[in-house]
Design a protein around this motif. Structure first.
Motif, PDB file in Angstrom:
ATOM      1  N   VAL A  56     -43.737 -11.450  -4.975  1.00  0.00           N
ATOM      2  CA  VAL A  56     -42.860 -12.340  -4.217  1.00  0.00           C
ATOM      3  C   VAL A  56     -43.274 -13.782  -4.479  1.00  0.00           C
ATOM      4  O   VAL A  56     -44.449 -14.067  -4.731  1.00  0.00           O
ATOM      5  N   THR A  60     -37.965 -15.602  -3.626  1.00  0.00           N
ATOM      6  CA  THR A  60     -37.689 -14.358  -2.912  1.00  0.00           C
ATOM      7  C   THR A  60     -37.043 -14.656  -1.564  1.00  0.00           C
ATOM      8  O   THR A  60     -37.587 -15.435  -0.774  1.00  0.00           O
ATOM      9  N   TYR A  98     -34.611  -6.194  -7.071  1.00  0.00           N
ATOM     10  CA  TYR A  98     -35.687  -6.652  -7.941  1.00  0.00           C
ATOM     11  C   TYR A  98     -35.283  -6.596  -9.410  1.00  0.00           C
ATOM     12  O   TYR A  98     -34.271  -6.003  -9.782  1.00  0.00           O
ATOM     13  N   HIS A 106     -40.350  -8.178  -9.883  1.00  0.00           N
ATOM     14  CA  HIS A 106     -40.192  -9.338  -9.006  1.00  0.00           C
ATOM     15  C   HIS A 106     -39.103  -9.085  -7.974  1.00  0.00           C
ATOM     16  O   HIS A 106     -37.981  -8.725  -8.309  1.00  0.00           O
ATOM     17  N   SER A 108     -36.340 -10.226  -5.666  1.00  0.00           N
ATOM     18  CA  SER A 108     -35.461 -11.377  -5.448  1.00  0.00           C
ATOM     19  C   SER A 108     -34.951 -11.412  -4.013  1.00  0.00           C
ATOM     20  O   SER A 108     -34.644 -12.466  -3.479  1.00  0.00           O
ATOM     21  N   ARG A 109     -34.885 -10.223  -3.379  1.00  0.00           N
ATOM     22  CA  ARG A 109     -34.448 -10.151  -1.981  1.00  0.00           C
ATOM     23  C   ARG A 109     -35.105  -8.950  -1.302  1.00  0.00           C
ATOM     24  O   ARG A 109     -35.172  -7.868  -1.870  1.00  0.00           O
TER      25      ARG A 109
END
Length: 223
Positions: A56, A60, A98, A106, A108-109
């Motif tokens: 994150v 994020t 991700y 990673h 993203s949300r």
């Protein structure tokens, strides 16, 4: 209580406003599971029978009940925002959007959810059943919506999604419009051509069914 969307900023959380820049359309994966560990720069989620660790950062976004209140309290105390562990807890069911980045996953949300649906089938099934596409609306009708944009590699794409009574639309003013219409608002009343959207979808036969359409930026007044 309505969930609040926030973003990580310098390992703290801050309220997210409407994006003002052009959003590139890109496809990401989604995993649903239960949080098993939290750190300043990562979150670990058990998806099916496998644990997945997501990095994150300031990009994020986190959506959870009470996040806005936590952010205001932290800012009132002179802090930039609350820690991730103050908003998302170990044991909390979450949906994580991700993508792979530099050999890691990673996030993203991160969205807090009521329960993990379709827990059987293992991590691969949980992570691949639902996908997310982000782009600009090219056309929208009562039963379908088409978006276009550019992927991270620069290639352009067009995707068409089916819309039905199970499709959830989230955006500024959507709740007010739905209430005014007695809960029978059409997607064309909430989403217009040129809007930037994030679509959570899954394959349904030969079609792509939109489970959720989130309007991230409006092009102008909805027609």
């Amino acid at each position: 209580m309505k969930p609040t969307l926030i973003a990580l900023a310098l390992l703290a959380l801050a309220v997210v406003g409407w994006p003002s820049t052009q959003l590139l359309a890109q496809e990401s994966k989604m995993a649903r599971g239960t949080v098993t560990a939290l750190a300043a720069d990562s979150v670990t989620v058990k998806v099916g029978d496998q644990e997945m660790k997501f990095s994150v950062d300031a990009k994020t976004k986190v959506e959870a009940v009470g996040a806005g209140t936590k952010t205001r309290q932290a800012q009132a105390a002179g802090q930039q925002g609350p820690k991730l562990s103050e908003v998302v807890k170990v044991g909390q069911p979450v949906a994580v959007s991700y993508h792979e980045m530099g050999g890691s996953l990673h996030a993203s949300r991160i969205r807090a959810i009521a329960s993990v649906a379709g827990g059987a089938g293992g991590a691969a099934a949980g992570a691949a059943a639902t996908k997310t596409a982000t782009g600009t609306v090219k056309s929208v009708a009562a039963t379908s919506m088409t978006i276009t944009g550019s992927s991270g590699s620069g290639a352009t794409f067009t995707q068409t999604f089916t819309i039905d009574s199970n499709t959830k639309v989230i955006g500024k003013g959507a709740g007010t419009a739905a209430a005014a219409a007695g809960g029978k608002t059409a997607i064309t009343d909430l989403v217009g051509n040129g809007d930037h959207v994030s679509v959570t979808y899954h394959a349904a036969g030969n079609a792509l069914h939109a489970a959720e359409v989130r309007v991230t930026a409006k092009s102008g007044p909805t027609k």
